[in-house]
Design an enzyme around this catalytic site. Structure first.
Site, PDB file in Angstrom:
ATOM      1  CG  ASP A  71     -19.145  18.932  17.072  1.00 41.18           C
ATOM      2  OD1 ASP A  71     -18.663  18.265  17.990  1.00 41.18           O
ATOM      3  OD2 ASP A  71     -20.369  19.137  16.936  1.00 41.18           O
ATOM      4  CD  GLU A  72     -17.287  18.016  22.520  1.00 37.78           C
ATOM      5  OE1 GLU A  72     -17.892  18.531  23.463  1.00 37.78           O
ATOM      6  OE2 GLU A  72     -17.201  16.787  22.353  1.00 37.78           O
ATOM      7  CG  ASP A 113     -21.323  20.306  20.621  1.00 39.78           C
ATOM      8  OD1 ASP A 113     -20.910  19.346  21.287  1.00 39.78           O
ATOM      9  OD2 ASP A 113     -21.818  20.181  19.486  1.00 39.78           O
TER      10      ASP A 113
END
Ligand code: TTP
Ligand code: MG
Length: 401
Positions: free
Chosen positions: A117-118, A23
């Site tokens: 974003d992960e 993340d």
């Protein structure tokens, strides 16, 4: 204490899995700090275009002042007067995300993008390629930093649930490993509010039952959790035991989304129906475009309205024919809007289309002329190339009614 057979069975299975969760740290804010050196080391908040927007991402320097995502900008500025507010640019974040995901996918074919974003990586079958999962994680962190200029946190565990907890606990720039043997100890020390999907309201209910930590949740009688939380009860029980069997689902194998929605906070509260229907049409166009881009048709329109006193209502209508165009969605959304009584000034509007399905090749009884489909396609192509709303309905530029 007796052995929990479910746990023992899954433990054996989990022990064979190595899951990484990556993340990015303060993703949007970090992208802005990377491109503008004046923002580095300073409290930064990325927000939307309107003055009454909320914080989407706060740099860790801003978090030290108590600024966090979803806080109103007014409050964020009150807490941190020197806060640098940057208007977000999704294109920049998508570009950074593509570069990060490009690096991650080199580490395992079992790679799932969980959000912008992960990502999760199932490294179970790649163990021999690296001295240890921790060494792979260090390598990932270094490559993302060297090649994209951004920091991330990595969590490693026997399943997705534990790996995600590990990455969030290690933030920022973290690397935390929670092997199966340490899951119980970890959960015993984890305050109940820090588990996934436990918001403040649920946390209050759990605490009122005497459940203070993840470990307490695992020990709580499952039938009582079921009685109190319904179908969620079993999931809570498993979370308390650190059990999660969900697989890492590689791109292309993900199940279809259930709905597409767009929301907007109006520049100022208003009950002017011309302004409101203008925003509605814009939202409907955005949803329609997403439907077509993803080759879906919708069956139901849901309108969300938040009034100035923050009371919120949702109303829905089922379409007689599959929806693909913003104009069709708008027609239904407007009918819902017209049916709402006791209107007050509106603060936020949202349009969601659900009951999604992929069209079969069969022609509908009321089949539309292909000319219309060709028109949508042409409009989408122009807008994809030159930006949203380059080509749109005249009513978006004039009075919509
Ligand atoms: P997060 O990973 O939740 O947050 P973050 O990366 O900013 O911070 P952290 O270090 O705690 O991971 O979300 C990723 C990005 O998604 C975030 O930078 C901005 C965007 N986002 C929104 O646009 N709206 C939201 O409500 C949230 C939570 C995130
Ligand atoms: Mg993040």
């Amino acid at each position: 204490m007796g052995i929990n057979p479910v746990r023992e069975r899954i433990k054996v299975r989990d022990e064979t899995r190595v899951i990484l969760h990556v993340d990015m740290d303060a993703f949007f804010a970090s992208v802005e700090q990377r491109r503008n050196e004046n923002l580095r080391g300073r409290p930064v908040a990325v927000c939307g275009r309107f003055p009454r927007t909320v914080v989407a991402s706060a740099s860790y320097e801003a978090r030290a002042f108590g600024v966090h995502a979803n806080m109103s900008l007014v409050e964020a500025r009150r807490r941190c007067p020197e806060l640098r507010c940057v208007e977000g640019d999704l294109g920049r974040y998508v570009n950074a995300s593509i570069r990060v995901m490009g690096i991650l996918r080199e580490y395992s074919p079992h790679f799932e993008v969980a959000s912008i974003d992960e990502a999760f990586l199932d490294m179970t079958h790649c163990r021999l390629l690296f001295p240890s999962p921790k060494a792979a994680a260090k390598d990932i962190k270094k490559r993302i930093f060297d090649e994209v200029g951004l920091a991330c946190s990595v969590g490693i565990g026997p399943n997705k649930f534990v790996a995600k907890l590990a990455s969030s606990q290690g933030k920022p720039d973290g690397l935390m490993v929670i092997p199966t043997a340490k899951v119980s100890h970890f959960l015993d020390n984890l305050p109940i509010g820090q588990l996934w999907s436990i918001g403040p309201r649920r946390e209050k209910v759990l605490r009122s039952l005497g459940i203070e930590s993840g470990g307490d949740l695992g020990r709580f009688p499952p039938h009582l959790l079921k009685k109190r939380f319904g179908s969620l009860g079993e999931r809570l029980h498993h979370m308390g035991l650190g059990i999660d069997e969900t697989p890492v689902i590689p791109l292309g194998q993900a199940s279809d989304p259930e709905s597409f929605g767009h929301f907007v906070t109006l520049p100022e509260d208003t009950d002017d129906s011309t302004i409101i229907s203008g925003f509605l049409l814009r939202l409907c166009e955005q949803v329609g475009r997403r439907l077509r881009r993803n080759c879906f048709r919708g069956g139901r329109v849901i309108l969300t309205v938040r009034f100035s006193d923050f009371s919120t209502l949702t109303r829905q209508k089922t379409a007689l024919e599959p929806l693909t165009s913003g104009k069709e969605i708008y027609r239904l959304a407007l009918r819902i809007w017209d049916s709402i009584g006791g209107k007050r000034p509106v603060r936020l509007l949202g349009v969601t289309v659900s009951n999604l399905h992929r069209p079969s090749n069969q022609l509908s009884l009321f089949s539309r002329p292909n000319r219309l489909a060709a028109l949508w396609e042409a409009i989408d192509r122009v807008n994809d190339k030159y930006g949203d709303f380059t080509l749109t309905w005249g009513s978006l530029h004039q009075s919509p009614r």
